[in-house]
Scaffold this motif. Sequence first.
Motif, PDB file in Angstrom:
ATOM      1  N   LEU A  14       0.844  -1.314  -0.037  1.00 43.81           N
ATOM      2  CA  LEU A  14       0.009   0.018   0.057  1.00 43.81           C
ATOM      3  C   LEU A  14       0.953   1.453  -0.098  1.00 43.81           C
ATOM      4  CD1 LEU A  14      -2.893  -1.071   2.588  1.00 43.81           C
ATOM      5  CD2 LEU A  14      -2.856  -0.989  -0.108  1.00 43.81           C
ATOM      6  N   ILE A  15       1.772   1.375   1.008  1.00 45.48           N
ATOM      7  CA  ILE A  15       2.484   2.471   0.904  1.00 45.48           C
ATOM      8  C   ILE A  15       3.328   2.846  -0.362  1.00 45.48           C
ATOM      9  CG2 ILE A  15       4.717   1.735   2.270  1.00 45.48           C
ATOM     10  CD1 ILE A  15       2.498   4.539   3.341  1.00 45.48           C
ATOM     11  N   ASN A  16       4.066   1.928  -0.960  1.00 44.83           N
ATOM     12  CA  ASN A  16       4.851   2.138  -1.823  1.00 44.83           C
ATOM     13  C   ASN A  16       4.413   2.783  -3.218  1.00 44.83           C
ATOM     14  OD1 ASN A  16       7.179   1.490  -0.299  1.00 44.83           O
ATOM     15  ND2 ASN A  16       7.164  -0.622  -1.184  1.00 44.83           N
ATOM     16  N   THR A  17       2.789   2.763  -3.202  1.00 50.45           N
ATOM     17  CA  THR A  17       2.246   3.482  -4.345  1.00 50.45           C
ATOM     18  C   THR A  17       2.055   4.909  -3.948  1.00 50.45           C
ATOM     19  OG1 THR A  17       0.205   3.239  -3.060  1.00 50.45           O
ATOM     20  CG2 THR A  17       0.849   1.426  -4.854  1.00 50.45           C
ATOM     21  N   ASP A  18       2.193   5.188  -2.751  1.00 54.47           N
ATOM     22  CA  ASP A  18       2.166   6.841  -2.515  1.00 54.47           C
ATOM     23  C   ASP A  18       3.344   7.576  -2.112  1.00 54.47           C
ATOM     24  OD1 ASP A  18      -0.744   6.786  -2.791  1.00 54.47           O
ATOM     25  OD2 ASP A  18      -0.799   5.830  -0.908  1.00 54.47           O
ATOM     26  N   ILE A  19       4.461   6.730  -1.544  1.00 52.81           N
ATOM     27  CA  ILE A  19       5.790   7.187  -0.955  1.00 52.81           C
ATOM     28  C   ILE A  19       6.837   7.022  -1.767  1.00 52.81           C
ATOM     29  CG2 ILE A  19       7.145   7.519   1.039  1.00 52.81           C
ATOM     30  CD1 ILE A  19       4.562   8.394   1.586  1.00 52.81           C
ATOM     31  N   THR A 157     -14.032   9.551   4.660  1.00 53.74           N
ATOM     32  CA  THR A 157     -13.664   8.464   4.338  1.00 53.74           C
ATOM     33  C   THR A 157     -13.465   8.120   3.132  1.00 53.74           C
ATOM     34  OG1 THR A 157     -16.031   7.943   5.723  1.00 53.74           O
ATOM     35  CG2 THR A 157     -15.371   6.103   4.156  1.00 53.74           C
ATOM     36  N   TYR A 158     -12.635   7.162   3.136  1.00 50.34           N
ATOM     37  CA  TYR A 158     -11.718   6.857   1.839  1.00 50.34           C
ATOM     38  C   TYR A 158     -11.616   5.309   1.707  1.00 50.34           C
ATOM     39  CZ  TYR A 158      -9.692  11.451   2.762  1.00 50.34           C
ATOM     40  OH  TYR A 158      -9.428  12.886   2.875  1.00 50.34           O
ATOM     41  N   THR A 159     -11.893   5.192   0.686  1.00 50.12           N
ATOM     42  CA  THR A 159     -11.802   3.648   0.165  1.00 50.12           C
ATOM     43  C   THR A 159     -10.679   3.279  -0.909  1.00 50.12           C
ATOM     44  OG1 THR A 159     -13.243   3.824  -1.878  1.00 50.12           O
ATOM     45  CG2 THR A 159     -14.335   3.539   0.580  1.00 50.12           C
ATOM     46  N   TYR A 160     -10.104   1.926  -1.029  1.00 46.00           N
ATOM     47  CA  TYR A 160      -9.378   1.479  -2.199  1.00 46.00           C
ATOM     48  C   TYR A 160      -9.684   0.255  -2.644  1.00 46.00           C
ATOM     49  CZ  TYR A 160      -4.698  -0.056  -3.605  1.00 46.00           C
ATOM     50  OH  TYR A 160      -3.622  -0.757  -4.474  1.00 46.00           O
ATOM     51  N   ASP A 161      -9.546  -0.150  -3.731  1.00 45.58           N
ATOM     52  CA  ASP A 161     -10.139  -1.338  -4.143  1.00 45.58           C
ATOM     53  C   ASP A 161      -9.117  -1.922  -5.296  1.00 45.58           C
ATOM     54  OD1 ASP A 161     -11.698  -3.716  -4.582  1.00 45.58           O
ATOM     55  OD2 ASP A 161     -12.850  -2.860  -5.964  1.00 45.58           O
ATOM     56  N   SER A 162      -8.491  -3.212  -5.258  1.00 47.68           N
ATOM     57  CA  SER A 162      -7.792  -3.782  -6.254  1.00 47.68           C
ATOM     58  C   SER A 162      -7.947  -5.202  -6.294  1.00 47.68           C
ATOM     59  CB  SER A 162      -6.317  -3.382  -5.909  1.00 47.68           C
ATOM     60  OG  SER A 162      -5.752  -4.292  -4.999  1.00 47.68           O
TER      61      SER A 162
END
Length: 247
Positions: A14-19, A157-162
């Motif tokens: 998750l984090i490596n897509t943003d940082i 509220t946030y969502t993530y879907d893969s």
Amino acid sequence: MKCYEKFAHIYDDLINTDIDYNVWYEKIINLCKELNIPRRDYLDLACGTGNLTEKLAPHFQTAWGVDLSYEMLTEADKKLRSKGLKVNLIRQDISGLNLNKKFALITCCLDSTNYILDELNLKNYFKSVFNHLDSNGMFIFDVNSHYKITNILGNNTYTYDSEEITYIWENFLENEIVDMYLTFFIKDKELYRRFDEHHRERAYTCDYIEKILTDCNLHIITKLDNYQDKPPAPTSLRIVYAVKKNI
């Protein structure tokens, strides 16, 4: 508060897509060069799975990582060993750091400082850094800005879907503290496993942080907008501090 338990196993996904840790690493190394920081001993506080530790450790004679989560340290150990890096990993609370050693560089990145929720623990954290820092050493840390926590995270509220991971992230802001409730669904063969995490961060103003730093005899060398070569703006999301001992 359940925090960084099962999450540790999917944290990097998750984090490596943003940082972009390469940007952070390059800025930190450049600051070390500019300020002639000795390349002796390095300490990464709240090191997590070791993403920043991995990049900086090869530039120092010894490297240490501290985190409160056993699960995160386990992931860090596997990662660093696979890279052939020898890093001393210790499970401790960064507000009560006790390593009986001093370091030329100490880092605490990815808003870990915001997880410290009261003034006493914040002071103990900065005092611990002071006590573990070489006389010519440097401490670099970042915070989620007051603007980000109160206006972006806030009561949202946030969502993530893969294909492999789905999560729902609900935030509740009250008295400068945001409670973050995360529900994850992780694909396991033909089924999805659910687990929940609860994180809390405090929104600190720059004035507040800087007063505590002064009280702890740490003075600011530079202050940056998210590891970039520019000062923070009122709407900056991440604020970076590089500080040294005031002796």
